[in-house]
Design a protein around this motif. Structure first.
Motif, PDB file in Angstrom:
ATOM      1  N   ALA A  37      -2.065 -46.819   5.981  1.00 18.58           N
ATOM      2  CA  ALA A  37      -0.943 -47.467   4.829  1.00 18.58           C
ATOM      3  C   ALA A  37      -1.877 -47.855   3.781  1.00 18.58           C
ATOM      4  CB  ALA A  37      -0.068 -48.806   6.094  1.00 18.58           C
ATOM      5  N   PHE A  41      -2.482 -47.423   0.163  1.00 22.52           N
ATOM      6  CA  PHE A  41      -1.402 -48.878  -0.675  1.00 22.52           C
ATOM      7  C   PHE A  41      -2.555 -48.611  -1.989  1.00 22.52           C
ATOM      8  CE2 PHE A  41      -1.414 -52.911  -2.695  1.00 22.52           C
ATOM      9  CZ  PHE A  41      -0.840 -53.041  -2.990  1.00 22.52           C
ATOM     10  N   SER A  44      -2.812 -45.684  -4.223  1.00 26.18           N
ATOM     11  CA  SER A  44      -1.796 -45.310  -4.853  1.00 26.18           C
ATOM     12  C   SER A  44      -1.977 -45.575  -6.484  1.00 26.18           C
ATOM     13  CB  SER A  44      -0.403 -46.117  -4.429  1.00 26.18           C
ATOM     14  OG  SER A  44      -0.922 -47.228  -4.412  1.00 26.18           O
ATOM     15  N   GLY A  51      -2.384 -41.158  -2.581  1.00 25.68           N
ATOM     16  CA  GLY A  51      -1.604 -42.320  -2.593  1.00 25.68           C
ATOM     17  C   GLY A  51      -0.470 -41.607  -1.705  1.00 25.68           C
ATOM     18  N   SER A  55       0.901 -42.647   2.240  1.00 24.39           N
ATOM     19  CA  SER A  55       1.588 -43.910   2.465  1.00 24.39           C
ATOM     20  C   SER A  55       2.223 -42.872   3.084  1.00 24.39           C
ATOM     21  CB  SER A  55       2.039 -44.223   0.879  1.00 24.39           C
ATOM     22  OG  SER A  55       1.089 -44.890  -0.035  1.00 24.39           O
ATOM     23  N   LEU A  73       3.639 -51.554   3.580  1.00 19.60           N
ATOM     24  CA  LEU A  73       2.524 -51.516   2.366  1.00 19.60           C
ATOM     25  C   LEU A  73       2.632 -50.258   2.177  1.00 19.60           C
ATOM     26  CD1 LEU A  73       0.523 -52.623   1.828  1.00 19.60           C
ATOM     27  CD2 LEU A  73      -1.110 -52.753   3.472  1.00 19.60           C
ATOM     28  N   ALA A  74       3.147 -49.136   3.314  1.00 21.31           N
ATOM     29  CA  ALA A  74       3.129 -47.739   3.326  1.00 21.31           C
ATOM     30  C   ALA A  74       3.898 -47.713   1.827  1.00 21.31           C
ATOM     31  CB  ALA A  74       3.752 -47.026   4.791  1.00 21.31           C
ATOM     32  N   ALA A  76       5.530 -50.133  -0.256  1.00 24.86           N
ATOM     33  CA  ALA A  76       4.899 -50.028  -1.932  1.00 24.86           C
ATOM     34  C   ALA A  76       4.297 -49.213  -2.132  1.00 24.86           C
ATOM     35  CB  ALA A  76       4.263 -51.590  -1.580  1.00 24.86           C
ATOM     36  N   GLY A  77       2.876 -48.671  -0.954  1.00 26.07           N
ATOM     37  CA  GLY A  77       2.452 -47.757  -1.605  1.00 26.07           C
ATOM     38  C   GLY A  77       3.053 -46.126  -2.046  1.00 26.07           C
ATOM     39  N   SER A  81       2.573 -44.603  -6.612  1.00 32.35           N
ATOM     40  CA  SER A  81       2.195 -43.612  -6.450  1.00 32.35           C
ATOM     41  C   SER A  81       3.343 -42.981  -7.081  1.00 32.35           C
ATOM     42  CB  SER A  81       1.723 -42.652  -5.520  1.00 32.35           C
ATOM     43  OG  SER A  81       0.929 -43.458  -4.330  1.00 32.35           O
TER      44      SER A  81
END
Length: 101
Positions: A37, A41, A44, A51, A55, A73-74, A76-77, A81
């Motif tokens: 993750a 991030f 990305s 990314g 993610s 976090l994943a 958000a990635g 991306s």
């Protein structure tokens, strides 16, 4: 603290219950870090498609192996991306239409 198995009071730093023998604090329990993750991030921002893939894998790992750790976090990635990929495609298309490429 109280034993989860027998309910009797035990020392807070105990590893085992002195009354029933059950393990109350496992010193070998290790928190797993969702590295994929974190990588997703970071990538990305640099390579959006990689990314995005990392993610997505990070979300699956958060659900199965890490107890939910790194899921935000994943996500958000994934969002970053997609936004970076769309922006890159827009800029490329715009440059082609203007004859710069």
């Amino acid at each position: 603290m109280y034993c989860k198995n027998c309910g009797k009071q035990i020392d807070d730093n105990s590893i085992m219950c002195v009354h029933c023998g059950s393990v109350v604090n496992d010193p070998t329990a290790i928190q797993k870090t969702n590295t994929i993750a974190i990588v997703g991030f970071i990538l990305s921002f640099i390579i959006p498609i990689v990314g995005l893939i990392c993610s997505i894998m990070g979300i699956k790992k958060a659900d199965t192996e890490c107890g939910g750790k790194g899921k935000g976090l994943a996500i958000a990635g994934i969002i970053i991306s997609i936004l970076n990929w769309v922006a890159g495609m827009y800029l490329t298309f715009n440059m082609i239409m203007q004859g710069l490429i």
